[in-house]
Design an enzyme around this catalytic site. Sequence first.
Site, short mmCIF file in Angstrom:
data_model
loop_
_atom_site.label_atom_id
_atom_site.label_comp_id
_atom_site.label_asym_id
_atom_site.label_seq_id
_atom_site.Cartn_x
_atom_site.Cartn_y
_atom_site.Cartn_z
N ASP A 226 43.35 -61.57 -6.71
CA ASP A 226 43.67 -60.18 -5.82
C ASP A 226 42.18 -59.79 -6.24
O ASP A 226 42.16 -60.49 -7.10
CB ASP A 226 44.41 -59.40 -6.42
CG ASP A 226 44.61 -58.25 -4.88
OD1 ASP A 226 43.81 -58.09 -4.09
OD2 ASP A 226 45.92 -56.90 -4.99
N TRP A 227 41.70 -59.38 -4.70
CA TRP A 227 40.08 -59.51 -4.56
C TRP A 227 39.76 -58.49 -6.39
O TRP A 227 39.85 -57.08 -6.60
CB TRP A 227 39.90 -58.03 -3.41
CG TRP A 227 39.23 -59.24 -2.44
CD1 TRP A 227 38.57 -59.08 -1.55
CD2 TRP A 227 40.39 -60.69 -2.29
NE1 TRP A 227 38.38 -59.79 -0.65
CE2 TRP A 227 39.30 -61.16 -0.49
CE3 TRP A 227 41.47 -60.90 -2.48
CZ2 TRP A 227 39.96 -61.61 0.12
CZ3 TRP A 227 42.05 -62.05 -1.95
CH2 TRP A 227 40.85 -62.62 -1.06
#
Length: 819
Positions: A226-227
């Site tokens: 995920d970012w």
Amino acid sequence: MMSSRIDQLLNEMTLEEKVSLLSGEDFWSVPAIPRLGIGKLRVTDGPNGARGGGSLIGGVKSASFPVGIALGATWNIELVTEIGAALADEVKSKGAHMLLAPTVNIHRSVTNGRNFECYSEDPVLTAELAVGYIKGLQGQGIGATIKHFAGNESEIERTTISSEIGERALREIYLVPFEHAVKKAGTWGVMSSYNRLNGTYTSEHNWLLSTVLRDEWGYDGIVMSDWFGSHSTAPTVNAGLDLEMPGPARDRGQKLVDAVNAGEVSQETLDKRVLAMLRLMERVGSLDDHRTHEERADDRPEHRALIRRAGAEAAVLLKNNGVLPLTGSGKIAVIGPNAKVAQIMGGGSAQLNAHYRISPWQGLETALGSGRLDFAAGCTNHRFEPVLQGPFSVEYFANQTLSGEPVHIDTMEGAQAFWIGNVAAGKVDPLHFSARLRGQFVPETSGEHRVGIYSAGFAKVFVDGKLIADAWSSWTKGRTFFEEGCDEVVGTLPLEAGRPHEVVIEFATKDFATLGLAAFACGIGRPLGDEAIAEAVEVARNAETATIFIGRNGEWDTEGSDLPGIVLPGRQNELVEAVAAANPRTVVVLQTGGPVEMPWADRVAAILEAWYPGQEAGNAIADVLTGAAEPGGRLPQTFPVRWADNPAHSQDREVYPGLEGKVRYEEGIFVGYRHYDRVGMTPLYPFGFGLGYTSFALSDLVVDDSAFESDGNVVVSLAVANTGDRPGSTVVQLYVSDEKSSEPRPAKELKAFEKVHLQPGETRSVTLLLDARAFAWYREAAQHWLVEAGSFTISLGQSASDLPLSASLTRATTLMLPV
């Protein structure tokens, strides 16, 4: 399998080129390698649309589809597959190759801010819909990225908290959708979650990413973070994380080159990660995609029609005392904070700039004509003050002190921004700049107004030269902007109707905790008081039917913040009580991302849960209310009477919302309806429940258990008849019960279902297949699935509390199944 081309590319790549493919180049892409003719891989956020490379606010317009819980409510695999294919068109229009979707975390609690984005409290319903979504998407050559793997069932301290989950609960509940995505749909992408799982970040969790995902399930796609969700170099690569996002590289790049040279990451492991990336790029066609990146706003008629149809099929009719569908020619009162505002989506990374938004008022106006409608707002339901609309001039400074001459001047449509990547035409560092906005606000009425500001960064609001709201001097981390922002700071002042008031907003970036972003939102509002409810009562009293549009919005149902409870915000309950007392033909239309308490449920004539159904919201809702379409939805999540009834509610804060960095899934496998069955509690509305405008009968149950003893397979068939006078649909639901188990098991578990559409008087035979896993539970000590000897009951019906058909099966021997 590895193609000869991929094998050749790998052999030709330098160490630095290999490493370059394992990190993003920027926020949305993986770099090309021109020397070898390798094109750039681009991804885009989903799951209810394809935003492209723009900000969460503004950007190129996109089609907005129903949110995840709405798709869950359709129980329609074919429809979700069709939506997946349409989303592939959207991804292509944004020049991307991969969609960051679907979201399949389980509705463990009723207050998770991201429940709207997920399908259901049940793993089988979630899994089957996810398989359809992925097949639809990947069937058009666009990669799916199923998320978040795993244990991300709340938004509180989500980037650091450790989800403490036993292996049996993981295997039987939380991993099931991911397992189906790999084994049944062949997903090309998996996104690791932010959280830790039993103490270890999922982005460097070897058991999760390698043992389970690759060794046991045979996964050959990529795992991306995920970012900003990866936190190390060698541990993530060795554990099985292929891609660090976003770019530029933080823990990879030269750090990974050095780790390989130092022997911390073997060449064999590195090559595995690179091969996974090359395999993905070959699948989605990015290896040979050398086009200039272009994003288009494709407003397709076929997508409009699909969104409208899906919105109606998602709507769940919870109560109807004969008032729906609307008939006659009398006046209709259209009341509530969501009546003239189109609540089409939740908040967070699922946001996009929709082509258009149809409100319930607009939908009813088109269907019935404005002459039949009277409006009253009644009350508000916003979490933050309404965003101040522009235009605003913006001065950008290449420092954090608003000093010197601006390096860039621009305009903004509203007083909100979400700055990531390229800011001020690239003339400032996106994490180190300041900005000053100037605009005007013209009040519609005179009196006391509220001015609110919240920001991921420092911010101040001045009105007519006076500081009114200060989120700068004593900025404190809160629950906005993915937990990078402060809570709203509000000031008040009297304003004069019709007079332009100057508004100046000053902003400066600050150090971030996890996610590198800069953002703010500023709003001005006027509270509605008793007179607004009194006006709504008067409008309702003079109407044949009163419709009330209430619920929440994307400020409440949002990534990065759990709900404070499930009581409707503001004075909405009070509004419903007052209107229902004035008009017995009161219809409540809810728009929420999950359950709400309904103390007025027995005093209204009808209740419709419409969720957030996308850009055609008002048209889809009007179709259902007028009978142009069937309310086709069935609840994908149990609606409790009160918040305290739900499985995760506990006096022990470690169970929920978490304590000292841990959240303990104490309920284990007893999630959703399993919990209510276990404690003998009757919910407000049960899992799988929903009414329609016609009626159905189930009969003629036949169970073929001839192979049950040998391999655990069972074939179930029954007849379904539409006994009413309208076309309609129902969902046949099959639950399995183990009558005597050596370990605690739920009273029943959903194992198969089918959506059935029938004409009046039509009867159809439905066949449902059960394999051995439908009867098994996971045995932690022995690391296998076990079907025990003894008796099982198969129950069928139209909800978890309406199961009129049943049959018993018996096994003489146990059956052990591999993971």
